[in-house]
Enzyme design. Structure first.
Site, PDB file in Angstrom:
ATOM      1  CE1 TYR A 159      -6.091   6.869   3.072  1.00  0.00           C
ATOM      2  CE2 TYR A 159      -4.232   7.511   1.701  1.00  0.00           C
ATOM      3  CZ  TYR A 159      -4.774   6.702   2.676  1.00  0.00           C
ATOM      4  OH  TYR A 159      -4.005   5.726   3.268  1.00  0.00           O
ATOM      5  CE  LYS A 163      -4.288   7.612   6.196  1.00  0.00           C
ATOM      6  NZ  LYS A 163      -4.348   6.874   7.487  1.00  0.00           N
TER       7      LYS A 163
END
Length: 254
Positions: A159, A163
Site C-alpha cells: 500500500y 501511495k
C-alpha cells in the site's frame, strides 16, 4: 476573481465531476459534497446497486447523476465512460484497495491486485480525464493518496508503495500539464473509518497504534476528506497544483 464573493469561489455550478470508487466510504462522501456545491456528478464503481442508491441522493440535491458501472482496471471501459460524458471538469481519482500483510508474507497475487488498482488504474483514469480537460482548456484532478504516501505504516509495504507512487504521479502530471489549464493535486488522509478500514480499526492493538500517532482527539471521518477534495476541485484553490493536502490529524508531523 473581480466581483466574486468568497463563497462563490467554492461553487461548482455548471460543472461535471467524476468520482471513481463512488459507491461507498470516501468516494460516496466526495460525490455528495461535490453535488451540494453545484456539480453534476458521474459515479463510477462496479456495484450498480450502490451507485443507484447514491444517484438518488445526488438528485435530491438538485444535481444530475450519471451512473457508470465499470471496473477501473478495465481501461477500455473507463475510456469509453469518460469519453461519453457530456463534459468533464473535475476528476476525483478515488478508487483503491489495501490488503495488509507483513512484507515477508506478500504474495504475487496480492501485489498485482493492489498495484493494478492503486497505480495502473489511477494512472490511466487520470490520463483519460486529462485528455478531455486539456481539450476544454480547464479542469481539476484530485488523486486520492494517503499518509502512507509520506510515511511508512506497519504491514502495508504494498500500500505504501502505491501511495508513494501516487504522490510522484501527482507532481509529474502537474508538470507535464502546465499551461493547459488543468491542475493536479492529491489528498492524503490518515485512517478513516470506512467499510474497508472498519475491520482494522476494530482490532484493539491496531486502534491503539492509530490513536498513539494522531495529534487530534478523534478519528478522521469521510467528510473531513471530502471537504479537502472539494477545496482542490474548485476555484478557491486556483493557484494550487502539484502538491498533496494531508488530512492526517498530525500523523506525519512527528
Amino acid at each position: 476573481m473581480t466581483g466574486d464573493t468568497p463563497l462563490s469561489r467554492y461553487s461548482l455550478d455548471g460543472r461535471t465531476a467524476l468520482v471513481t470508487g463512488a459507491g461507498r466510504g470516501i468516494g460516496r462522501a466526495c460525490a455528495l459534497a461535490l453535488a451540494r456545491s453545484g456539480a453534476d456528478v458521474a459515479l463510477m464503481s462496479r456495484s450498480r446497486d450502490e451507485l443507484e442508491s447514491l444517484a438518488s441522493e445526488v438528485k435530491a440535491t438538485g444535481r444530475r447523476a450519471h451512473v457508470l458501472v465499470a471496473d477501473v482496471c478495465d481501461k477500455a471501459a473507463v475510456d469509453a465512460a469518460i469519453s461519453g460524458l457530456p463534459r468533464l471538469d473535475v476528476l476525483v481519482n478515488n478508487a483503491g484497495t489495501n490488503v495488509p500483510q507483513e512484507f515477508l508474507d506478500v504474495d504475487e497475487e496480492t501485489f498485482d491486485r493492489v498495484t493494478s488498482i492503486n497505480i495502473r488504474a489511477a494512472f490511466f483514469t487520470a490520463q483519460a480525464a486529462a485528455r478531455r480537460m486539456v481539450a476544454a482548456g480547464a479542469g481539476a484532478i484530485v488523486n486520492m493518496s494517503s499518509q502512507a504516501g509520506h510515511v511508512a505504516l506497519v504491514r502495508r509495504t504494498v500500500y505504501c508503495t502505491t501511495k508513494f507512487a501516487i504522490e510522484g504521479l501527482t507532481k509529474a502530471m502537474a508538470v507535464d500539464l502546465r499551461g493547459t489549464g488543468v491542475r493536479v493535486n492529491a489528498v492524503a488522509p490518515t485512517f478513516v473509518e470506512t467499510p474497508m478500514t472498519k475491520p482494522f480499526l476494530s482490532d484493539p492493538d491496531f486502534r491503539a497504534y492509530v490513536d498513539a500517532n494522531l495529534l487530534t482527539t478523534r478519528l478522521a471521518g469521510v467528510d473531513d476528506v471530502a471537504d479537502a477534495v472539494l477545496f482542490l476541485s474548485c476555484d478557491a484553490s486556483g493557484m494550487v497544483t502539484g502538491t498533496s493536502l494531508l488530512v492526517d490529524g498530525g500523523w506525519t508531523a512527528h
